[in-house]
Each structure stands twice: as structure tokens, then as C-alpha cells.
Design a protein around this motif. Structure first.
Motif, PDB file in Angstrom:
ATOM      1  N   UNK A 240       0.831  -1.208   0.000  1.00  0.00           N
ATOM      2  CA  UNK A 240       0.000   0.000   0.000  1.00  0.00           C
ATOM      3  C   UNK A 240       0.863   1.254   0.000  1.00  0.00           C
ATOM      4  N   UNK A 241       1.948   1.245   0.790  1.00  0.00           N
ATOM      5  CA  UNK A 241       2.810   2.434   0.849  1.00  0.00           C
ATOM      6  C   UNK A 241       3.550   2.636  -0.472  1.00  0.00           C
ATOM      7  N   UNK A 242       3.989   1.544  -1.108  1.00  0.00           N
ATOM      8  CA  UNK A 242       4.661   1.667  -2.404  1.00  0.00           C
ATOM      9  C   UNK A 242       3.693   2.161  -3.483  1.00  0.00           C
ATOM     10  N   UNK A 243       2.460   1.667  -3.438  1.00  0.00           N
ATOM     11  CA  UNK A 243       1.450   2.145  -4.392  1.00  0.00           C
ATOM     12  C   UNK A 243       1.280   3.661  -4.248  1.00  0.00           C
ATOM     13  N   UNK A 244       1.221   4.130  -3.015  1.00  0.00           N
ATOM     14  CA  UNK A 244       1.081   5.557  -2.725  1.00  0.00           C
ATOM     15  C   UNK A 244       2.285   6.337  -3.274  1.00  0.00           C
ATOM     16  N   UNK A 245       3.507   5.834  -3.012  1.00  0.00           N
ATOM     17  CA  UNK A 245       4.726   6.547  -3.422  1.00  0.00           C
ATOM     18  C   UNK A 245       4.884   6.579  -4.944  1.00  0.00           C
ATOM     19  N   UNK A 246       4.564   5.471  -5.597  1.00  0.00           N
ATOM     20  CA  UNK A 246       4.605   5.432  -7.065  1.00  0.00           C
ATOM     21  C   UNK A 246       3.599   6.435  -7.633  1.00  0.00           C
ATOM     22  N   UNK A 247       2.439   6.528  -6.984  1.00  0.00           N
ATOM     23  CA  UNK A 247       1.404   7.463  -7.428  1.00  0.00           C
ATOM     24  C   UNK A 247       1.834   8.918  -7.323  1.00  0.00           C
ATOM     25  N   UNK A 248       2.759   9.217  -6.412  1.00  0.00           N
ATOM     26  CA  UNK A 248       3.237  10.590  -6.232  1.00  0.00           C
ATOM     27  C   UNK A 248       4.334  10.966  -7.233  1.00  0.00           C
ATOM     28  N   UNK A 249       4.922   9.970  -7.903  1.00  0.00           N
ATOM     29  CA  UNK A 249       6.035  10.227  -8.822  1.00  0.00           C
ATOM     30  C   UNK A 249       5.533  10.536 -10.232  1.00  0.00           C
ATOM     31  N   UNK A 250       6.245  11.439 -10.915  1.00  0.00           N
ATOM     32  CA  UNK A 250       5.947  11.706 -12.324  1.00  0.00           C
ATOM     33  C   UNK A 250       6.494  10.578 -13.201  1.00  0.00           C
ATOM     34  N   UNK A 251       7.534   9.923 -12.725  1.00  0.00           N
ATOM     35  CA  UNK A 251       8.058   8.720 -13.389  1.00  0.00           C
ATOM     36  C   UNK A 251       8.722   7.845 -12.346  1.00  0.00           C
ATOM     37  N   UNK A 252       8.575   6.538 -12.513  1.00  0.00           N
ATOM     38  CA  UNK A 252       9.247   5.571 -11.639  1.00  0.00           C
ATOM     39  C   UNK A 252      10.255   4.794 -12.476  1.00  0.00           C
ATOM     40  N   UNK A 253      11.489   4.734 -11.980  1.00  0.00           N
ATOM     41  CA  UNK A 253      12.523   3.935 -12.632  1.00  0.00           C
ATOM     42  C   UNK A 253      12.638   2.614 -11.886  1.00  0.00           C
ATOM     43  N   UNK A 254      12.508   1.509 -12.599  1.00  0.00           N
ATOM     44  CA  UNK A 254      12.779   0.184 -12.031  1.00  0.00           C
ATOM     45  C   UNK A 254      14.141  -0.261 -12.555  1.00  0.00           C
ATOM     46  N   UNK A 255      14.988  -0.792 -11.669  1.00  0.00           N
ATOM     47  CA  UNK A 255      16.347  -1.147 -12.084  1.00  0.00           C
ATOM     48  C   UNK A 255      16.418  -2.522 -12.746  1.00  0.00           C
ATOM     49  N   UNK A 256      15.274  -3.220 -12.785  1.00  0.00           N
ATOM     50  CA  UNK A 256      15.241  -4.511 -13.480  1.00  0.00           C
ATOM     51  C   UNK A 256      13.828  -4.744 -14.009  1.00  0.00           C
ATOM     52  N   UNK A 257      13.725  -5.579 -15.029  1.00  0.00           N
ATOM     53  CA  UNK A 257      12.409  -5.927 -15.590  1.00  0.00           C
ATOM     54  C   UNK A 257      11.566  -6.622 -14.528  1.00  0.00           C
ATOM     55  N   UNK A 258      12.225  -7.403 -13.680  1.00  0.00           N
ATOM     56  CA  UNK A 258      11.522  -8.093 -12.604  1.00  0.00           C
ATOM     57  C   UNK A 258      10.886  -7.101 -11.632  1.00  0.00           C
ATOM     58  N   UNK A 259      11.620  -6.031 -11.289  1.00  0.00           N
ATOM     59  CA  UNK A 259      11.072  -4.985 -10.415  1.00  0.00           C
ATOM     60  C   UNK A 259       9.786  -4.413 -10.996  1.00  0.00           C
ATOM     61  N   UNK A 260       9.816  -4.147 -12.290  1.00  0.00           N
ATOM     62  CA  UNK A 260       8.647  -3.582 -12.960  1.00  0.00           C
ATOM     63  C   UNK A 260       7.477  -4.573 -12.930  1.00  0.00           C
ATOM     64  N   UNK A 261       7.757  -5.832 -13.247  1.00  0.00           N
ATOM     65  CA  UNK A 261       6.708  -6.856 -13.271  1.00  0.00           C
ATOM     66  C   UNK A 261       6.090  -7.040 -11.881  1.00  0.00           C
ATOM     67  N   UNK A 262       6.947  -7.014 -10.862  1.00  0.00           N
ATOM     68  CA  UNK A 262       6.476  -7.179  -9.481  1.00  0.00           C
ATOM     69  C   UNK A 262       5.587  -6.010  -9.072  1.00  0.00           C
TER      70      UNK A 262
END
Length: 376
Positions: free
Chosen positions: A133-155
């Protein structure tokens, strides 16, 4: 873009040096100085701040070891005003949670880099749910999110909306991590002779990096193989790790090296690098070992599996498998040609996909796009 350089505030959770902190240290040096000016905010002091100051990078420390610490938010906002920040780049959960408020109040674009999510499989279900829930909130506050791996993005995508996310893989500085550089031989400083094989672990000694499995594996490898083991790092499990090594009677072949910054010199004397993590975003330490042409043994967790092709450029074992790790060490000690081939292929793989120059160019492009559009 304005004629004035874009002033970027890089926020990081701590001044100690780990994977995310190494990433920031490399990135601020590599960014084009004609277009970007970097300021670094850390939430504890430490060697990272000292190193940045030596490089002439402006730094600030606002003390907190808690995420979402409302008591520091106004100080962060004031810092952004005083430094005339154009863009916030928050590295990790704690940094994003303590900086987004100030940036939002001031209309400053936010980029959030996820160096591995704060939720992971080894958590209690309720804790994991709260972290998601906290990560969903933080991602929602960002204009862009960088994931350092494809797995991070998929997760991330499997748990919440990641429409404004991109994958930019971590990069390694190949000038610093250069297997052909004539490094000083550190074997004598650890009282290790030239004949001994060195198997090493360089990581924070914490639950994530599972030091206990490494020590248990050491205890399962026969003494007559003439192997010395180095554990380099500090962390909250350090004292228990030393105690376990004593209990298992492996003190004669296992050396605890403490926190060090001379990582390329240390890797230079390793024959095998081990990373028995329980989870990873994209492990910078593993990439550094590969760049230094080392055979590696890692646990088959998501971020690591993206880098290692088992039996081709490294060996993968199951997490928490001390027996499997011991067998992999025995195999690499016995099969020198195989060990050398793994090391060679590791260097080729990392140089193909994980260069710091490629990573930095992608980040620079994102900075310019976000500043112009405030969206992807």
C-alpha cells in the motif's frame, strides 16, 4: 530546457554505502555537468557524504531513519527552496517517503527509483500488505518511476498501476571495476597465501543478504581444499554471524573484514564471489564482481536471475540452501577451467548490458522529458 543547468536533488536513505548509495555516487559523477547540477540529500551521515564532498558535490544531511517521518518534511521543502531545485530524484522508499511532500508543494517533478521494493516474500502477510500500500502511494506521487530490473517492474505491476514506469538497468563503472588494472595484492593484509583459493562475500550483513547460509556452507566444505573465506561488510547480523562462525568452528578459515570501500581491490583477490540473498532488485555487488571477471555463486532470486544464466556466466542455487552453496564452492574449487570460463562469460555479459554510460544517458533523457512534460 532553460539555459540554466537543471538542478537535481538526489535523495538517498543513508550516508553508509550500499547498492543504492553506490548508484547515486556513480550517477552524480557521470551526469553531464554542462546540463545538470547535482545536490545530494541523505537521511544519515556517513562515508558516502565524505566521498561526495571530496568530489565537490554539494551534500545535505537531515537526520531520520524512519520512512514517512512528517517531522522532517518541512526541512526538506525548505532545502528545495534554498537550493532552487528543478527536479527531485528519490532513490528508494525512505527517500521518496520523506521528500515527495516538499516537491509536490513546490510543483517540482519527481522521479522515484526503485532499487528493490520494500515488500518481499519473506515478510509477514500483514507487513507485506502495508508495504504494498505504501509503495502504491509513493509510485502514485512520482511523475516517473525507474525500475532497475524488468523483474522490479513486473512485481510492481502485479500489485498496482505502473503506467508511468520505465526500466533503466543499473550500470557499472568499468574504469573503476577493471579486471586488467594492476591492483595492489591485498592477500598479505588478510594473512592469506598465494596458494589458497579465496571465496568472498561483500554485502551488508543483514537478513536480506543471508549471511548465516554462507557461514553454514563454509562449515560444510572440507578443510583439505585449502580455501579461505572473506566476509566483508557490517550490519545488524554481524555479531550473530561471528557467533555462528565460532559455534561451527570455522574461525580458522573465515575472516570478517568489516566495512570497506576498496571494493575493486578486494574483488581482485577473490576467486569466487558469493551472494546468497533472499531477494534482490538488481544486485550491484554481483555486477561489480562480474565486471572484475569473477566466477559467482548466487541464490536464484528474481533480480539476480535476470543477470545470471546458470552454468554459463555464473552458478545459481536455491535461497537458504547451505548444502547447495557448499557443493557449488567445492565444484568451482575442483574445476579450475570451468571457474575461469564462468568468470570470462560474466565479464562479457555485464559489459554488454550494464554500463554506467548507457544508464546515465537514459536517465538524462528521462530528466529532460519529465522537466518538459512532467509526464511520460
Amino acid at each position: 530546457m532553460n539555459s540554466r543547468k537543471m538542478k537535481v536533488l538526489h535523495a538517498i536513505r543513508q550516508g553508509k554505502i550500499g547498492g543504492g548509495e553506490t548508484h547515486v555516487l556513480d550517477l552524480v559523477q557521470e551526469l553531464n555537468k554542462a546540463d545538470f547540477e547535482s545536490v545530494v540529500l541523505a537521511f544519515t551521515d556517513g562515508p558516502l557524504i565524505t566521498e561526495l564532498n571530496k568530489l565537490g558535490i554539494k551534500t545535505h544531511v537531515i537526520l531520520t531513519e524512519k520512512p514517512f517521518n512528517i517531522s522532517v518534511w518541512k526541512k526538506v521543502k525548505q532545502l528545495m527552496v534554498e537550493e532552487r531545485i528543478d527536479l527531485l530524484h528519490a532513490h528508494g522508499t525512505r527517500a521518496q517517503s520523506n521528500t515527495f511532500w516538499g516537491a509536490k508543494k513546490l510543483g517540482i517533478p519527481i522521479i522515484y527509483t526503485v532499487h528493490g521494493w520494500s515488500f518481499h516474500p519473506n515478510q509477514h502477510a500483514l507487513v507485506k500488505k502495508m508495504r504494498i500500500l505504501s509503495e502504491r502511494f509513493l509510485v502514485g506521487k512520482a511523475d516517473a518511476t525507474i525500475c532497475v530490473s524488468a523483474n522490479n517492474l513486473a512485481e510492481g505491476k502485479s500489485n498496482f498501476n505502473m503506467d508511468r514506469a520505465v526500466v533503466i538497468k543499473n550500470g557499472i563503472n568499468f574504469s573503476k571495476f577493471n579486471a586488467d588494472f594492476p591492483f595492489k595484492n591485498l592477500r598479505a593484509s588478510f594473512d592469506i597465501n598465494e596458494e589458497s583459493l579465496i571465496v568472498g562475500y561483500i554485502a551488508r550483513i543483514t537478513a536480506q543478504k543471508d549471511p548465516f547460509t554462507f557461514i553454514e556452507a563454509v562449515a560444510k566444505v572440507p578443510d583439505d581444499l585449502n580455501i579461505k573465506y572473506l566476509m566483508i561488510g557490517d550490519g545488524d547480523l554481524k555479531a550473530q554471524s561471528v557467533e555462528l562462525a565460532n559455534q561451527l568452528k570455522v574461525g580458522h578459515k573465515l575472516i570478517f573484514g568489516g566495512f570497506r570501500q576498496d571494493i575493486p581491490e578486494l574483488l581482485n583477490i577473490f576467486d569466487v564471489y558469493c551472494l546468497p540473498s533472499l531477494w534482490e532488485g538488481l544486485p550491484i555487488g554481483l555486477l561489480e564482481a562480474m565486471a572484475m571477471r569473477k566466477a559467482t555463486i548466487s541464490s536464484a532470486v528474481n533480480g539476480t536471475k535476470e543477470v545470471i544464466d546458470d552454468q554459463l556466466n555464473g552458478l545459481l542455487i536455491e535461497p537458504k540452501d547451505a548444502e547447495g552453496l557448499a557443493n557449488a564452492i567445492i565444484r568451482l574449487a575442483a574445476e579450475k577451467e570451468f571457474r575461469v570460463e564462468l568468470a570470462k562469460q560474466a565479464e562479457i555479459a555485464v559489459k554488454k548490458d550494464y554500463s554506467i554510460s548507457k544508464m546515465t544517458l537514459q536517465i538524462e533523457d528521462l530528466y529532460k522529458k519529465i522537466k518538459t512534460d512532467k509526464s511520460l
